[in-house]
Write a protein that holds these residues in place. Structure first.
Motif, PDB file in Angstrom:
ATOM      1  N   TRP A 130       0.831  -1.203   0.000  1.00 57.01           N
ATOM      2  CA  TRP A 130       0.000   0.000   0.000  1.00 57.01           C
ATOM      3  C   TRP A 130       0.870   1.259   0.000  1.00 57.01           C
ATOM      4  CZ3 TRP A 130      -5.100  -1.056  -0.516  1.00 57.01           C
ATOM      5  CH2 TRP A 130      -5.550  -2.313  -0.102  1.00 57.01           C
ATOM      6  N   HIS A 131       0.324   2.317  -0.585  1.00 53.92           N
ATOM      7  CA  HIS A 131       0.937   3.639  -0.528  1.00 53.92           C
ATOM      8  C   HIS A 131       1.041   4.066   0.939  1.00 53.92           C
ATOM      9  CE1 HIS A 131       1.130   8.063  -0.884  1.00 53.92           C
ATOM     10  NE2 HIS A 131       1.655   7.850  -2.093  1.00 53.92           N
ATOM     11  N   PRO A 132       2.068   4.823   1.321  1.00 56.14           N
ATOM     12  CA  PRO A 132       2.225   5.194   2.737  1.00 56.14           C
ATOM     13  C   PRO A 132       1.072   6.008   3.312  1.00 56.14           C
ATOM     14  CG  PRO A 132       3.777   6.400   1.337  1.00 56.14           C
ATOM     15  CD  PRO A 132       3.184   5.310   0.496  1.00 56.14           C
ATOM     16  N   GLU A 133       0.308   6.696   2.453  1.00 54.63           N
ATOM     17  CA  GLU A 133      -0.762   7.558   2.965  1.00 54.63           C
ATOM     18  C   GLU A 133      -2.124   7.258   2.354  1.00 54.63           C
ATOM     19  OE1 GLU A 133       0.609  11.466   2.168  1.00 54.63           O
ATOM     20  OE2 GLU A 133       2.177  11.437   3.721  1.00 54.63           O
ATOM     21  N   GLN A 134      -2.166   6.535   1.255  1.00 55.15           N
ATOM     22  CA  GLN A 134      -3.434   6.292   0.576  1.00 55.15           C
ATOM     23  C   GLN A 134      -3.661   4.793   0.379  1.00 55.15           C
ATOM     24  OE1 GLN A 134      -4.248   9.018  -2.769  1.00 55.15           O
ATOM     25  NE2 GLN A 134      -2.306  10.018  -2.293  1.00 55.15           N
ATOM     26  N   ASP A 135      -4.921   4.418   0.134  1.00 62.68           N
ATOM     27  CA  ASP A 135      -5.284   3.003   0.050  1.00 62.68           C
ATOM     28  C   ASP A 135      -5.211   2.481  -1.385  1.00 62.68           C
ATOM     29  OD1 ASP A 135      -5.633   3.154   2.729  1.00 62.68           O
ATOM     30  OD2 ASP A 135      -7.819   3.213   2.681  1.00 62.68           O
ATOM     31  N   TYR A 136      -4.037   2.485  -1.950  1.00 63.37           N
ATOM     32  CA  TYR A 136      -3.762   1.870  -3.239  1.00 63.37           C
ATOM     33  C   TYR A 136      -2.293   1.460  -3.229  1.00 63.37           C
ATOM     34  CZ  TYR A 136      -1.157   5.953  -4.966  1.00 63.37           C
ATOM     35  OH  TYR A 136      -0.223   6.933  -5.139  1.00 63.37           O
ATOM     36  N   PRO A 137      -1.794   0.561  -4.046  1.00 60.74           N
ATOM     37  CA  PRO A 137      -2.502  -0.236  -5.055  1.00 60.74           C
ATOM     38  C   PRO A 137      -3.106  -1.527  -4.483  1.00 60.74           C
ATOM     39  CG  PRO A 137      -0.170  -0.679  -5.189  1.00 60.74           C
ATOM     40  CD  PRO A 137      -0.335   0.358  -4.114  1.00 60.74           C
ATOM     41  N   GLY A 138      -2.629  -1.992  -3.334  1.00 61.78           N
ATOM     42  CA  GLY A 138      -3.167  -3.208  -2.724  1.00 61.78           C
ATOM     43  C   GLY A 138      -2.750  -4.485  -3.439  1.00 61.78           C
ATOM     44  N   THR A 139      -1.551  -4.515  -4.013  1.00 66.31           N
ATOM     45  CA  THR A 139      -1.090  -5.710  -4.716  1.00 66.31           C
ATOM     46  C   THR A 139      -0.596  -6.758  -3.714  1.00 66.31           C
ATOM     47  OG1 THR A 139       1.170  -4.862  -4.964  1.00 66.31           O
ATOM     48  CG2 THR A 139      -0.405  -4.365  -6.717  1.00 66.31           C
ATOM     49  N   ALA A 140      -0.951  -8.028  -3.967  1.00 65.83           N
ATOM     50  CA  ALA A 140      -0.513  -9.127  -3.097  1.00 65.83           C
ATOM     51  C   ALA A 140       0.810  -9.711  -3.590  1.00 65.83           C
ATOM     52  CB  ALA A 140      -1.581 -10.217  -3.059  1.00 65.83           C
ATOM     53  N   PHE A 141       1.483  -9.042  -4.487  1.00 67.16           N
ATOM     54  CA  PHE A 141       2.771  -9.451  -5.039  1.00 67.16           C
ATOM     55  C   PHE A 141       3.671  -8.232  -5.018  1.00 67.16           C
ATOM     56  CE2 PHE A 141      -0.586  -8.712  -8.084  1.00 67.16           C
ATOM     57  CZ  PHE A 141      -0.141  -7.547  -8.698  1.00 67.16           C
ATOM     58  N   THR A 142       4.968  -8.434  -5.178  1.00 66.99           N
ATOM     59  CA  THR A 142       5.928  -7.337  -5.058  1.00 66.99           C
ATOM     60  C   THR A 142       6.660  -7.039  -6.364  1.00 66.99           C
ATOM     61  OG1 THR A 142       7.534  -8.940  -4.222  1.00 66.99           O
ATOM     62  CG2 THR A 142       6.284  -7.686  -2.595  1.00 66.99           C
ATOM     63  N   ARG A 143       6.343  -7.787  -7.431  1.00 68.66           N
ATOM     64  CA  ARG A 143       6.917  -7.497  -8.748  1.00 68.66           C
ATOM     65  C   ARG A 143       5.866  -7.797  -9.809  1.00 68.66           C
ATOM     66  NH1 ARG A 143      13.350  -9.121  -8.546  1.00 68.66           N
ATOM     67  NH2 ARG A 143      13.550  -9.072  -6.273  1.00 68.66           N
ATOM     68  N   SER A 144       5.877  -7.039 -10.888  1.00 69.11           N
ATOM     69  CA  SER A 144       4.930  -7.288 -11.977  1.00 69.11           C
ATOM     70  C   SER A 144       5.327  -6.487 -13.200  1.00 69.11           C
ATOM     71  CB  SER A 144       3.496  -6.918 -11.556  1.00 69.11           C
ATOM     72  OG  SER A 144       3.333  -5.508 -11.550  1.00 69.11           O
ATOM     73  N   LEU A 145       4.698  -6.814 -14.333  1.00 66.03           N
ATOM     74  CA  LEU A 145       4.780  -6.002 -15.536  1.00 66.03           C
ATOM     75  C   LEU A 145       3.558  -5.090 -15.525  1.00 66.03           C
ATOM     76  CD1 LEU A 145       5.648  -8.843 -18.076  1.00 66.03           C
ATOM     77  CD2 LEU A 145       7.221  -7.086 -17.262  1.00 66.03           C
ATOM     78  N   GLY A 146       3.760  -3.802 -15.800  1.00 63.36           N
ATOM     79  CA  GLY A 146       2.661  -2.852 -15.709  1.00 63.36           C
ATOM     80  C   GLY A 146       2.620  -2.219 -14.331  1.00 63.36           C
ATOM     81  N   ASP A 147       1.402  -1.978 -13.797  1.00 67.04           N
ATOM     82  CA  ASP A 147       1.247  -1.425 -12.441  1.00 67.04           C
ATOM     83  C   ASP A 147       2.122  -0.187 -12.246  1.00 67.04           C
ATOM     84  OD1 ASP A 147      -0.614  -3.284 -10.911  1.00 67.04           O
ATOM     85  OD2 ASP A 147       0.827  -4.714 -11.726  1.00 67.04           O
ATOM     86  N   ALA A 148       1.906   0.820 -13.084  1.00 68.58           N
ATOM     87  CA  ALA A 148       2.751   2.011 -13.073  1.00 68.58           C
ATOM     88  C   ALA A 148       2.776   2.705 -11.716  1.00 68.58           C
ATOM     89  CB  ALA A 148       2.269   2.985 -14.160  1.00 68.58           C
ATOM     90  N   LEU A 149       1.619   2.808 -11.046  1.00 68.80           N
ATOM     91  CA  LEU A 149       1.584   3.473  -9.741  1.00 68.80           C
ATOM     92  C   LEU A 149       2.283   2.633  -8.679  1.00 68.80           C
ATOM     93  CD1 LEU A 149      -2.041   4.965  -9.694  1.00 68.80           C
ATOM     94  CD2 LEU A 149       0.124   6.123 -10.180  1.00 68.80           C
ATOM     95  N   ALA A 150       2.118   1.327  -8.747  1.00 65.30           N
ATOM     96  CA  ALA A 150       2.773   0.447  -7.779  1.00 65.30           C
ATOM     97  C   ALA A 150       4.285   0.435  -7.972  1.00 65.30           C
ATOM     98  CB  ALA A 150       2.212  -0.968  -7.893  1.00 65.30           C
ATOM     99  N   GLU A 151       4.730   0.709  -9.199  1.00 63.77           N
ATOM    100  CA  GLU A 151       6.167   0.711  -9.480  1.00 63.77           C
ATOM    101  C   GLU A 151       6.884   1.769  -8.649  1.00 63.77           C
ATOM    102  OE1 GLU A 151       9.100   0.876 -13.401  1.00 63.77           O
ATOM    103  OE2 GLU A 151       6.952   0.538 -13.623  1.00 63.77           O
ATOM    104  N   GLU A 152       6.191   2.852  -8.353  1.00 63.11           N
ATOM    105  CA  GLU A 152       6.778   3.892  -7.513  1.00 63.11           C
ATOM    106  C   GLU A 152       7.013   3.406  -6.090  1.00 63.11           C
ATOM    107  OE1 GLU A 152       4.013   7.076  -7.724  1.00 63.11           O
ATOM    108  OE2 GLU A 152       4.236   7.392  -9.891  1.00 63.11           O
ATOM    109  N   LEU A 153       6.348   2.304  -5.719  1.00 63.61           N
ATOM    110  CA  LEU A 153       6.481   1.735  -4.379  1.00 63.61           C
ATOM    111  C   LEU A 153       7.358   0.489  -4.374  1.00 63.61           C
ATOM    112  CD1 LEU A 153       2.712   2.070  -3.376  1.00 63.61           C
ATOM    113  CD2 LEU A 153       4.583   3.637  -2.807  1.00 63.61           C
ATOM    114  N   GLY A 154       8.082   0.269  -5.473  1.00 64.11           N
ATOM    115  CA  GLY A 154       9.005  -0.860  -5.519  1.00 64.11           C
ATOM    116  C   GLY A 154       8.487  -2.088  -6.221  1.00 64.11           C
TER     117      GLY A 154
END
Length: 656
Positions: free
Chosen positions: A227-251
C-alpha cells in the motif's frame, strides 16, 4: 474463473508456447501470464504478444555482440548463464516500459505476472524467469523407499518437487524489506479497514522468517498487500509485476528473478502455472498429479480440475487458472559438452549453472475457507440437518474391489488434500467401503442446497458443475450456470474427485453436479471414513485423550474422531527437543510410547515434570496462542501422535 458477481468477466490469464525459438529447432520458450486489475486481460495479452519476441531479439543481439568480439559467426555462438540472464532481464524491462507507453492500455492500476522457461535444447539447459507470484516447478524422479512402495500400483518410483522460482510476495522477508525501503506499507485488507490490529514486526536479520508473517496475516484468504504510505492503493498481493505504473513507484517493479539449470537424469516434468493452481495445492501435490499421466495435456486437466474443486470448496469464486506441463522424454548427452565449451570461450565469466534445492513453499498453502465462504457455510449449516451416524454399520458397505478399481481409487486419493496423508492400512480399508455408483446421462449426483455426506471419485464419464445465485433457485430448472466440467477416463487414467468438504462438515452443497454422459462414480460416506480412521490399533486410546483436551471441547464428536484418524506418529531420539518455550508452535503432541521431560519456567522458578504415554503437550498452540509455553525433551526414544494446528484451524473456521 468463476465470479458470481461478474459472470462475464474476461479471463485475465494468458500463455505462449514458442517452438523453433529464434529459428533454432532445439530451443523453445514457454510462458504463463496472470493479469490483474481492471485491464489485467489486456496487460497479460500484451505481455504474451511482446515478451517472447523481446527475449528472442535480445538473445540474438547478445550473440551478435559476442560474435563481433570473438570473430565468430553468430549462429555458432552459445551464451553462458550471465549473458542469457542479462538478455532476459533487459527484455522484461523493455516489455514493462512498452506497456507503460502504449496508449491503448491503462496500466496505472493493472498489470500481469510472467513466468517463463527458456529451453536451450542443445545444452540440456533451462533458464526460468519470474516476475510476480506465478510459479515454475521441476519434477525430479527418485527411487521410492521399499517401505513406501504403493502395493496397488506396484510403482517403485516417485517424484520430488523442486522449485524453479520463488513467489515475489510480502510473505518473503527480503521482498518486504525492499518494498518498505520505498516507503510502502504492508497490510492485509482487514488491517487497512481497521478490522484487525496492525502488528509491530521487524524485518532485520533477527526478524520473522518468510512463512510466519503469512500464517499470522493470511486468515481466510486475506494475504499481506502493498500500500501507498498515505493512501489506500494499489493493494497488490505481489511485489513485482509487468505494468502497475503506480505500484512501481512503491518498488513493485519488473526486474525478474532467474534460475539457470542443467537438466539432469531424473528431471522429467516442468510445470509453469498461475497462482490459482497453488492457492490450495503444494508444489509436491502438483508434481504427484502430473506424474500419473503419460500425456502432459491430461496432466494439466487433472491439476486444473483439482484446483478448481478446492476453489469451489473454500471460496465463493474461483481464480483464473492457467498451466503448462512439459514432459522431458530424453536428453542428448553427447552434444551438450561441446556446446558448453563454446559458451565458456572468449574470456567470459565462468558458466556455472544455479543450484536448485528442495525448500519450503514461498507462501503458505491455504487449507481453510475464506471469511466470506465461512459465513456462507455457517448460514447454510443452520438450515441443514445432520444424520444420526452413531449406529452407522460400516460392514454393510464393504465390497470386493478388483486391482484395477483399487488402482483407480488409489490415484484419486493421492490428489485429495484430505486423504493423501493416509497410511497404507487406512487406504486398504477405504478401498473396501467405497460404494460404486452407476449413473445415466442427466442424473443429478448432487443438488445445490442439499446436505452433503459423500465424497465422489469419477471413474468414467463427464459431469457438469452448476451454480445458482442465492435466492434464485426458482429461475433455474437446469441447475444454473455451468462453471466447471469433471471428466473421468479409465483409458487416460484421469479420475477427478468432488464433494470433499462433505467429509468434514454437514452443510448443504454449494453447487449441483449433473451427469452429462453415462458414467461410474465411487462414493465415500463421511461416517465410513470416520470409522476407518479411528477403528485402528492405538487410535481408540488416542481418541479418549483428545476428548479430555479443553482446546478441542467445542468440536463435535465426529470432528474429534476425524482428528484422531488423521494424526500421524512421529518418533524422537533421547535428548531431542520436541517443543521449545517461546518458539513458534505448529502442533499438539500426545505421547504414545516413551517418556519426556517438560520444563515450565515461571515466577517461582523452573518446574520439571516427567511425561508418560497418554500425556499431551503443546495444546496451547491449537487454542489461542502462537508459541509454546514450555520446553519438552525426549528422555528416551519416544513416539508421539502429532496434531497439526492447520487441521484445527480448518475445522474451527466454519464454527467461529
Amino acid at each position: 474463473g468463476y465470479y458470481p458477481d461478474d459472470e462475464f468477466k474476461p479471463n485475465q490469464d494468458s500463455y505462449s508456447v514458442t517452438t523453433n525459438f529464434n529459428n533454432n529447432p532445439n530451443d523453445a520458450l514457454f510462458s504463463v501470464y496472470d493479469g490483474h486489475g481492471r485491464y489485467g486481460d489486456q496487460c497479460a495479452q500484451f505481455a504474451r504478444d511482446h515478451l517472447p519476441n523481446l527475449i528472442a531479439r535480445h538473445v540474438e543481439k547478445t550473440k551478435h555482440d559476442k560474435s563481433k568480439k570473438n570473430g565468430l559467426k553468430a549462429d555458432s555462438i552459445e551464451l553462458n548463464k550471465e549473458l542469457t540472464q542479462g538478455a532476459c532481464a533487459t527484455a522484461h524491462k523493455q516489455c514493462n516500459l512498452a506497456m507503460h507507453t502504449n496508449p491503448k492500455i491503462d496500466d496505472a492500476l493493472s498489470g500481469t505476472t510472467a513466468i517463463s522457461c527458456y529451453v536451450h535444447g542443445r545444452r540440456n539447459r533451462i533458464t526460468v524467469c519470474n516476475v510476480g507470484d506465478s510459479r515454475a516447478v521441476l519434477g525430479q524422479r527418485v527411487r521410492r523407499d521399499s517401505n513406501n512402495r504403493d502395493s496397488h500400483s506396484g510403482n517403485d518410483v516417485q517424484y520430488r518437487a523442486l522449485p524453479l522460482s520463488r513467489d515475489q510476495t510480502p510473505y518473503r522477508r527480503d521482498e518486504r524489506q525492499r518494498i518498505r525501503s520505498y516507503g510502502a506499507r504492508i497490510l492485509s485488507l482487514d488491517q487497512i479497514e481497521g478490522l484487525e490490529p496492525v502488528p509491530i514486526d521487524s524485518d532485520d536479520e533477527n526478524g520473522k522468517d518468510d512463512i510466519d508473517l503469512g500464517k499470522e496475516i493470511d486468515e481466510g484468504g486475506d494475504p499481506p498487500r502493498v500500500w501507498h504510505p498515505e493512501q489506500d492503493y494499489p493493494g497488490t498481493a505481489f511485489t513485482r509485476s509487468l505494468g502497475d505504473a503506480l505500484a512501481e513507484e512503491l518498488g513493485v517493479y519488473a526486474e525478474p528473478e532467474m534460475v539457470t539449470r542443467e537438466l539432469e537424469d531424473g528431471d522429467e516434468i516442468i510445470v509453469l502455472a498461475s497462482d490459482g493452481v497453488f492457492e490450495f495445492l503444494t508444489n509436491q501435490s502438483v508434481i504427484d498429479i502430473c506424474a500419473k499421466f503419460k500425456d502432459p495435456l491430461a496432466a494439466c486437466k487433472a491439476v486444473v480440475a483439482e484446483s478448481y474443486e478446492l476453489w469451489l470448496q473454500y471460496e465463493l469464486r474461483t481464480d483464473d487458472i492457467t498451466m503448462i506441463c512439459i514432459f522431458i522424454d530424453s536428453k542428448d548427452q553427447a552434444i551438450a559438452p561441446s556446446v558448453k565449451s563454446k559458451a565458456n570461450a572468449g574470456g567470459d565469466a565462468e558458466d556455472v549453472p544455479d543450484t536448485v534445492k528442495h525448500q519450503k513453499e514461498s507462501r503458505p498453502v491455504r487449507s481453510r475457507p475464506s471469511v466470506e465462504k465461512s459465513k456462507l457455510l455457517r448460514k447454510m449449516s443452520k438450515s441443514g440437518l445432520s444424520a444420526d451416524e452413531e449406529d452407522f454399520d460400516i460392514s454393510k458397505l464393504y465390497t470386493h474391489k478388483t486391482d484395477e478399481e483399487k488402482a483407480c481409487i488409489s490415484q484419486a486419493i493421492k490428489a485429495s488434500i484430505m486423504l493423501q496423508s493416509m497410511t497404507e492400512s487406512q487406504r486398504d480399508m477405504i478401498y473396501g467401503v467405497m460404494e460404486p455408483v452407476h449413473v445415466k446421462k442427466g442424473d443429478w449426483i448432487i443438488r445445490q442446497g442439499s446436505v452433503g455426506d459423500r465424497f465422489y471419485i469419477v471413474e468414467e464419464g463427464v459431469f457438469e458443475v452448476r451454480i445458482m445465485p442465492e435466492g434464485q433457485a426458482h429461475k433455474f430448472k437446469n441447475g444454473g450456470t455451468v462453471v466447471h466440467v469433471y471428466e473421468g477416463s479409465l483409458e487416460n487414467n484421469i479420475h477427478p474427485s468432488f464433494g470433499e468438504l462433505a467429509l468434514l462438515h454437514s452443510v448443504p452443497r454449494a453447487a449441483s453436479i449433473i451427469a452429462k454422459t453415462d458414467g461410474k462414480l465411487w462414493a465415500l460416506h463421511k461416517a465410513a471414513l470416520r470409522k476407518v480412521l479411528v477403528e485402528q490399533s492405538g487410535r481408540q486410546e488416542l481418541l479418549k485423550v483428545l476428548r479430555t483436551i479443553d482446546a478441542l471441547s467445542k468440536l463435535k464428536r465426529e470432528e474429534v474422531e476425524y482428528i484422531a484418524g488423521t494424526m500421524q506418529l512421529e518418533t524422537f531420539g533421547a535428548g531431542d527437543d520436541i517443543a521449545v518455550k517461546g518458539s513458534h508452535g505448529t502442533a499438539l503432541y500426545v505421547i504414545s510410547q516413551g517418556h519426556c521431560e517438560i520444563t515450565i519456567s515461571g515466577i517461582g522458578g523452573k518446574k520439571v515434570k516427567k511425561l508418560s504415554p497418554g500425556n499431551y503437550f503443546g495444546h496451547e498452540v491449537i487454542g489461542s496462542m502462537d508459541k509454546y509455553v514450555a520446553s519438552v525433551t525426549a528422555l528416551s526414544k519416544t513416539t508421539c501422535w502429532k496434531l497439526d494446528k492447520e487441521i484445527i484451524t480448518t475445522l474451527k473456521s466454519v464454527k467461529s
